[in-house]
Design a protein around this motif. Structure first.
Motif, PDB file in Angstrom:
ATOM      1  N   UNK A 452       1.240 154.641  13.895  1.00 61.40           N
ATOM      2  CA  UNK A 452       1.104 156.409  14.712  1.00 61.40           C
ATOM      3  C   UNK A 452       2.037 157.603  14.035  1.00 61.40           C
ATOM      4  N   UNK A 469       5.519 158.776  15.408  1.00 59.40           N
ATOM      5  CA  UNK A 469       5.753 158.589  16.429  1.00 59.40           C
ATOM      6  C   UNK A 469       6.077 157.046  16.819  1.00 59.40           C
TER       7      UNK A 469
ATOM      8  N   UNK B  57       7.797 146.625  10.528  1.00 56.11           N
ATOM      9  CA  UNK B  57       7.049 147.053   9.047  1.00 56.11           C
ATOM     10  C   UNK B  57       7.310 148.998   8.802  1.00 56.11           C
ATOM     11  N   UNK B  59       8.641 152.787  10.209  1.00 58.56           N
ATOM     12  CA  UNK B  59       8.970 153.967  11.504  1.00 58.56           C
ATOM     13  C   UNK B  59       7.087 154.383  11.756  1.00 58.56           C
ATOM     14  N   UNK B  60       6.555 154.611  12.801  1.00 60.48           N
ATOM     15  CA  UNK B  60       5.230 154.966  13.763  1.00 60.48           C
ATOM     16  C   UNK B  60       5.008 153.601  14.215  1.00 60.48           C
ATOM     17  N   UNK B  61       6.267 152.176  14.858  1.00 55.86           N
ATOM     18  CA  UNK B  61       4.988 151.188  14.958  1.00 55.86           C
ATOM     19  C   UNK B  61       5.664 150.998  16.197  1.00 55.86           C
ATOM     20  N   UNK B 182       2.943 147.521  15.338  1.00 51.80           N
ATOM     21  CA  UNK B 182       2.384 148.655  16.040  1.00 51.80           C
ATOM     22  C   UNK B 182       1.061 147.992  17.050  1.00 51.80           C
TER      23      UNK B 182
END
Lengths: 470, 224
Positions: A452, A469, B57, B59-61, B182
């Motif tokens: 995200x 995020x 893997x 950032x953002x996961x 994610x």
């Protein structure tokens, strides 16, 4: 009124041991002014057969690995002053007894330390950290303490105990002229007790008033107030090293002695330091002074040494160091700082020490706190905060990503097309009053790999990634 | 008999023996903030004094949102929550919105890898940090991790080490190792190594809605 009581600390090898850079030195001697004869020899040298007064050549042939030190009276004097400062932790009234002794007024400190035995025990404990050969003696007069310290040490409590002990010493200990000593021996006088038993007038006639005066001072019949040492308002001590020191690590041992002096200085004043300055001197020039800070403030040598070690570890010496200067002037009154602020597990050395260690090793700018800033522009809505103040409590903003990219990263249309938008737009218009105005529509989006991101479209229709995020 | 018992105990401690329905009583852990995960951890949470390696893997996961509830709880304690070399700016407004008292957060930026390990080790062993978050990269070798684990056990805090997914094949002294992916519902956690137990299957953990009032699961928006 207390019975007067003094403690004399005698450092027989002070002039030699000042030059050490390790606690367990190899055989070493200090030479006389003409550099011909041995004036002082340490235990390792004496073991090898070196004796006081021996010619240098003889000493060197007996002990080839012998280190020779030329005398440096100013250096020994500076070290003696350091010791007097150090002793400030034990007594408010300290006097120098050059060339190698320090005198402490002890009577007024007995109740604080819980008796003379305890006081001496504490002194011995702390002396061990300095690594100087020493003997300690009490006395009912300054001269009695001095004599007893030079003849092997003694701890007593009352005047009678000290007089009794003094009576057994040989009269030569008084430091009389050689002629007088010889005459006393000729008279069959072998102890101070015998000497004192002689009729006073006779003694005066034969040996002069100086002897009588000395005996009176020793015995306590004549007042003998010492000249007390006045600690300077600012702590600044320079320590000459015995030889050229090539590695910063080897500076820690001499530095420890300076820091112990600082500890005594501060303890005597019931203060703590927040900043010290350490300067390394080289033959040609001096390195710029390093400022080392302690956030909570401390007087303890061990804590400061730990911080200095972190600084020195990073130091690459281009040239050998020949002297150190330690100074401190930012003090505050000591508050009863609890040493275990949190219930830290055992083995944790210094509380609040983590911050000090991190700042010392990494540099003050590398450690910081976070805070929220009331600004509509996302990149201005946070900031790093200095460690020196407590930041205000922060209120959050819902819908913001845990990671912010320091600079928005352009998203090419092909990549943008793969991103599924989940929420938005949130229009942020701000900052027109300073610099370029900001006008953006923010969205949350899902990347093809399910991650995200936080992205925006600016007023020219270009897309940027501004956060994750996480 | 004594030695036999000792070796049996050590096998049990390491979780190498399967004991049927009986699970060995572990000391109480620190709740992760995700009941589904806590249920499966010995002691109902992370055991303090351990390294927890999180592989992902990029950032953002969901790597931060996974920790938000834990960090929010730990920030009520007087100790620091220290972040060593995060890859981006930890965004204070978001952390505060997640209930974390950001006054307890300490940011450390090292200038070299040696300094990074040193800072992590100091923080872990000081006992002054409730949690230590470190972005160690793929280069951290087993020896470095061993030292960090030792430091963590001295300080009794939690050490979270974020590393790229490809580090899964490398040896690691971290007692907990998990792969983080994610997931549309939140995050999927595969705990392939843990204290006192065997690896766990892939576990889907719902995460706090990151976008505030709007519904995450609503239909995708029309392209603007």
């Amino acid at each position: 009124m207390h019975q007067p009581l003094w403690i004399h600390l005698d450092f027989p090898l002070l002039a030699l041991e000042t030059r050490y850079t390790t606690p367990n030195p190899a055989p070493a001697v200090l030479l006389d002014g003409a550099a011909r004869r041995v004036e002082l020899a340490n235990a390792a040298a004496r073991q090898a057969g070196v004796q006081i007064g021996m010619a240098v050549a003889t000493a060197c042939s007996l002990c080839p690995e012998l280190t020779l030190h030329a005398p440096a009276p100013t250096q020994a004097r500076a070290q003696l002053e350091c010791l007097a400062l150090w002793a400030g932790a034990f007594s408010a009234q300290v006097a120098l007894a050059p060339p190698r002794g320090v005198l402490l007024e002890a009577a007024s400190m007995l109740s604080h330390f819980g008796g003379v035995q305890r006081l001496c025990h504490r002194l011995e404990e702390q002396l061990a950290r300095l690594h100087f050969s020493h003997t300690l003696a009490t006395g009912h007069t300054p001269l009695a303490a001095d004599l007893l310290a030079r003849s092997g040490g003694f701890v007593g409590e009352s005047r009678d105990e000290h007089r009794q002990r003094l009576g057994t010493l040989p009269p030569q200990q008084l430091g009389l002229p050689v002629r007088d000593s010889e005459r006393l021996r000729g008279m069959g006088i072998e102890s101070l007790g015998q000497l004192l038993a002689l009729p006073r007038d006779e003694l005066g006639v034969r040996f002069g008033a100086a002897l009588l005066e000395r005996l009176d001072r020793l015995w306590g019949l004549r007042a003998d107030p010492p000249r007390y040492f006045q600690p300077p308002p600012r702590f600044c001590q320079r320590l000459e090293l015995g030889h050229e020191v090539e590695s910063a690590q080897a500076l820690l041992f001499p530095l420890r002695r300076l820091l112990e002096a600082l500890e005594g200085y501060l303890q005597g004043r019931q203060q703590q330091a927040h900043e010290i300055e350490l300067q390394l001197h080289q033959r040609e020039s001096s390195l710029p002074a390093k400022t080392i800070g302690h956030r909570g403030g401390s007087s303890r040598a061990q804590e400061w040494l730990e911080l200095c070690r972190l600084h020195l570890e990073q130091e690459r010496l281009q040239q050998p160091v020949i002297a150190l200067t330690l100074s401190a002037e930012r003090f505050s009154d000591r508050t009863s700082r609890s040493l275990s602020l949190f219930d830290a597990p055992a083995g944790n050395d210094i509380t609040g020490g983590l911050l000090n260690r991190l700042q010392s090793r990494l540099g003050p700018g590398q450690v910081s706190r976070l805070t929220v800033v009331a600004d509509h522009r996302p990149e201005r809505a946070w900031s790093l905060f200095s460690l020196d103040q407590e930041p205000p409590p922060a209120t959050g903003i819902p819908g913001r990503p845990g990671w912010l990219l320091a600079t928005p990263q352009p998203l090419p249309p092909a990549q943008r097309a793969l991103i599924q938008l989940l929420s938005g737009p949130e229009r942020i218009v701000s900052g027109w009053w300073e610099g370029p105005a900001l006008r953006r529509d923010y969205y949350a989006g899902r990347w093809p790999d399910q991650r995200l991101g936080w992205l925006f479209r600016d007023d020219r229709g270009e897309w940027y990634l501004h956060g994750w995020f996480g | 008999m004594q030695t036999a018992n000792t070796s049996l105990d050590s096998l049990l401690d390491r979780g190498n023996l399967w004991q049927g329905a009986r699970t060995r009583t572990a000391s109480k852990g620190i709740p992760s903030g995700h009941p589904e995960l806590d249920r499966r951890l010995a002691g109902q949470g992370w055991q303090p004094g351990n390294l927890i390696e999180l592989l992902y893997t990029g950032e953002g996961s969901g790597e931060l949102r996974l920790l938000y509830p834990l960090l929010a709880a730990l920030s009520q304690q007087p100790q620091w929550i220290i972040w060593v070399d995060p890859p981006h700016v930890p965004y204070a407004p978001a952390l505060a919105a997640a209930g974390i008292d950001i006054r307890r957060i300490l940011m450390v930026h090292s200038r070299a890898r040696q300094e990074q390990y040193w800072a992590l080790e100091q923080a872990l062993k000081s006992g002054e940090c409730s949690a230590v978050l470190g972005w160690a990269g793929a280069q951290a070798d087993d020896r470095a991790l061993r030292r960090l684990q030792l430091a963590a056990s001295q300080g009794q805090g939690l050490g979270f080490l974020f590393r790229p997914k490809r580090c899964r094949q490398l040896a690691s002294a971290a007692p907990y190792r998990a792969l983080l992916e994610a997931d549309p519902q939140g995050v999927a956690l595969t705990l392939f190594k843990r204290r006192q137990g065997w690896s766990l299957p892939r576990l889907q953990l719902p995460l706090q809605d990151p976008f505030g009032p709007q519904d995450v699961n609503s239909a995708p928006l029309a392209m603007p």
